[in-house]
Design a protein around this motif. Sequence first.
Motif, short mmCIF file in Angstrom:
data_model
loop_
_atom_site.label_atom_id
_atom_site.label_comp_id
_atom_site.label_asym_id
_atom_site.label_seq_id
_atom_site.Cartn_x
_atom_site.Cartn_y
_atom_site.Cartn_z
N HIS A 112 0.82 -1.21 0.00
CA HIS A 112 0.00 0.00 0.00
C HIS A 112 0.86 1.26 0.00
O HIS A 112 0.60 2.21 -0.75
CB HIS A 112 -0.95 0.01 1.19
N LEU A 113 1.90 1.28 0.84
CA LEU A 113 2.77 2.45 0.91
C LEU A 113 3.49 2.70 -0.42
O LEU A 113 3.69 3.86 -0.81
CB LEU A 113 3.78 2.30 2.05
N LEU A 114 3.87 1.64 -1.08
CA LEU A 114 4.54 1.79 -2.38
C LEU A 114 3.61 2.40 -3.44
O LEU A 114 4.09 2.98 -4.41
CB LEU A 114 5.10 0.46 -2.86
N SER A 115 2.31 2.26 -3.23
CA SER A 115 1.36 2.82 -4.20
C SER A 115 1.08 4.30 -3.95
O SER A 115 0.43 4.95 -4.78
CB SER A 115 0.05 2.03 -4.16
N LEU A 116 1.56 4.83 -2.83
CA LEU A 116 1.31 6.23 -2.47
C LEU A 116 2.42 7.14 -3.00
O LEU A 116 3.55 6.70 -3.21
CB LEU A 116 1.21 6.37 -0.96
N THR A 117 2.08 8.41 -3.10
CA THR A 117 3.09 9.40 -3.47
C THR A 117 3.92 9.74 -2.24
O THR A 117 3.51 9.48 -1.09
CB THR A 117 2.44 10.69 -4.00
N LYS A 118 5.06 10.36 -2.48
CA LYS A 118 5.92 10.78 -1.38
C LYS A 118 5.17 11.73 -0.44
O LYS A 118 5.28 11.64 0.78
CB LYS A 118 7.17 11.46 -1.94
N GLU A 119 4.39 12.62 -1.01
CA GLU A 119 3.61 13.59 -0.22
C GLU A 119 2.57 12.87 0.65
O GLU A 119 2.37 13.23 1.81
CB GLU A 119 2.93 14.60 -1.14
N GLN A 120 1.92 11.86 0.12
CA GLN A 120 0.92 11.10 0.90
C GLN A 120 1.59 10.36 2.06
O GLN A 120 1.05 10.33 3.17
CB GLN A 120 0.18 10.11 -0.01
N ILE A 121 2.75 9.80 1.80
CA ILE A 121 3.48 9.10 2.87
C ILE A 121 3.91 10.09 3.94
O ILE A 121 3.78 9.81 5.14
CB ILE A 121 4.69 8.33 2.30
N THR A 122 4.38 11.24 3.52
CA THR A 122 4.75 12.28 4.47
C THR A 122 3.56 12.67 5.34
O THR A 122 3.69 12.81 6.57
CB THR A 122 5.31 13.52 3.74
N ASP A 123 2.40 12.83 4.74
CA ASP A 123 1.18 13.17 5.49
C ASP A 123 0.83 12.08 6.51
O ASP A 123 0.46 12.38 7.64
CB ASP A 123 0.00 13.39 4.54
N ILE A 124 0.96 10.83 6.11
CA ILE A 124 0.67 9.71 7.02
C ILE A 124 1.63 9.73 8.21
O ILE A 124 1.20 9.58 9.36
CB ILE A 124 0.75 8.35 6.28
N VAL A 125 2.91 9.94 7.93
CA VAL A 125 3.90 9.97 9.01
C VAL A 125 3.62 11.14 9.96
O VAL A 125 3.69 10.98 11.19
CB VAL A 125 5.34 10.04 8.45
N LEU A 126 3.26 12.28 9.43
CA LEU A 126 2.95 13.43 10.28
C LEU A 126 1.69 13.19 11.11
O LEU A 126 1.62 13.59 12.28
CB LEU A 126 2.82 14.70 9.43
N GLU A 127 0.69 12.55 10.53
CA GLU A 127 -0.52 12.21 11.28
C GLU A 127 -0.19 11.22 12.40
O GLU A 127 -0.70 11.35 13.52
CB GLU A 127 -1.57 11.61 10.35
N LEU A 128 0.63 10.24 12.09
CA LEU A 128 1.05 9.26 13.09
C LEU A 128 1.81 9.95 14.21
O LEU A 128 1.61 9.66 15.39
CB LEU A 128 1.91 8.18 12.43
N TYR A 129 2.68 10.88 13.85
CA TYR A 129 3.45 11.66 14.82
C TYR A 129 2.52 12.37 15.81
O TYR A 129 2.76 12.38 17.01
CB TYR A 129 4.32 12.67 14.07
N ASP A 130 1.45 12.95 15.29
CA ASP A 130 0.49 13.66 16.14
C ASP A 130 -0.42 12.71 16.92
O ASP A 130 -0.86 13.04 18.03
CB ASP A 130 -0.38 14.60 15.30
N ALA A 131 -0.69 11.55 16.36
CA ALA A 131 -1.69 10.65 16.94
C ALA A 131 -1.16 9.78 18.08
O ALA A 131 -1.91 9.44 18.99
CB ALA A 131 -2.28 9.74 15.85
N ARG A 132 0.10 9.40 18.04
CA ARG A 132 0.63 8.45 19.01
C ARG A 132 1.90 8.96 19.68
O ARG A 132 2.88 9.29 19.01
CB ARG A 132 0.97 7.12 18.33
N LYS A 167 5.73 9.46 18.10
CA LYS A 167 6.43 10.74 18.21
C LYS A 167 7.82 10.53 18.82
O LYS A 167 8.82 11.03 18.31
CB LYS A 167 5.62 11.72 19.06
N GLU A 168 7.87 9.77 19.92
CA GLU A 168 9.15 9.51 20.58
C GLU A 168 10.10 8.75 19.66
O GLU A 168 11.29 9.06 19.59
CB GLU A 168 8.93 8.75 21.88
N TYR A 169 9.57 7.76 18.94
CA TYR A 169 10.39 6.98 18.03
C TYR A 169 10.96 7.86 16.92
O TYR A 169 12.15 7.83 16.62
CB TYR A 169 9.59 5.82 17.42
N LEU A 170 10.11 8.66 16.30
CA LEU A 170 10.55 9.51 15.20
C LEU A 170 11.54 10.57 15.67
O LEU A 170 12.52 10.87 14.97
CB LEU A 170 9.35 10.15 14.51
#
Length: 170
Positions: free
Chosen positions: A9-29, A33-36
């Motif tokens: 699924h991640l390979l099917s996304l654009t770089k921008e979409q993956i960046t958005d997912i990572v930023l959402e994850l950063y805010d959500a958990r 956040k600590e890991y990143l």
Amino acid sequence: MSKAKLKKHLLSLTKEQITDIVLELYDARKEAKEYLEFYLEPNCDAELEKCKKAIQNEFFPTRGFSDKPSFAKCRKVISDFQKLKPDPTFVADLMLFYIEQGCEYTIEFGDMWEQFYATLEGNFDKAMRFIFLHGLLANYYKRIEKLIDSVSGCGWGFYDTLQDIYSEYR
């Protein structure tokens, strides 16, 4: 979801979409956040000290008295630290610190219940196995021997069991 499906699924996304997912994850958990943050700016010394403080607080809180330290919380601190993939010397240090705090607790407050000792013995065995598998015994043998000697007067055969575990790895 499996890792393979996620990867596909991640390979099917654009770089921008993956960046958005990572930023959402950063805010959500908090964990994400600590890991990143550690991934981007790894500071093993600072993270180790933070973990040591959390473990020490289980045995010797800055306020009040801990009548029953949570071994589960201490194990989680170690497990979470390991997930950051620090150098094994930092993990070994934290594992031994945990056992040292437990030993200091029983020295400070007297003999504990049998399960207290059994839990520390099991975690000491895990620490020794980790240290041995990573070839770190020479780095820690003086510290380990000091730890064992410190509990020579404890009950429930605690001292003898730690000696037996240690002798398996020497």
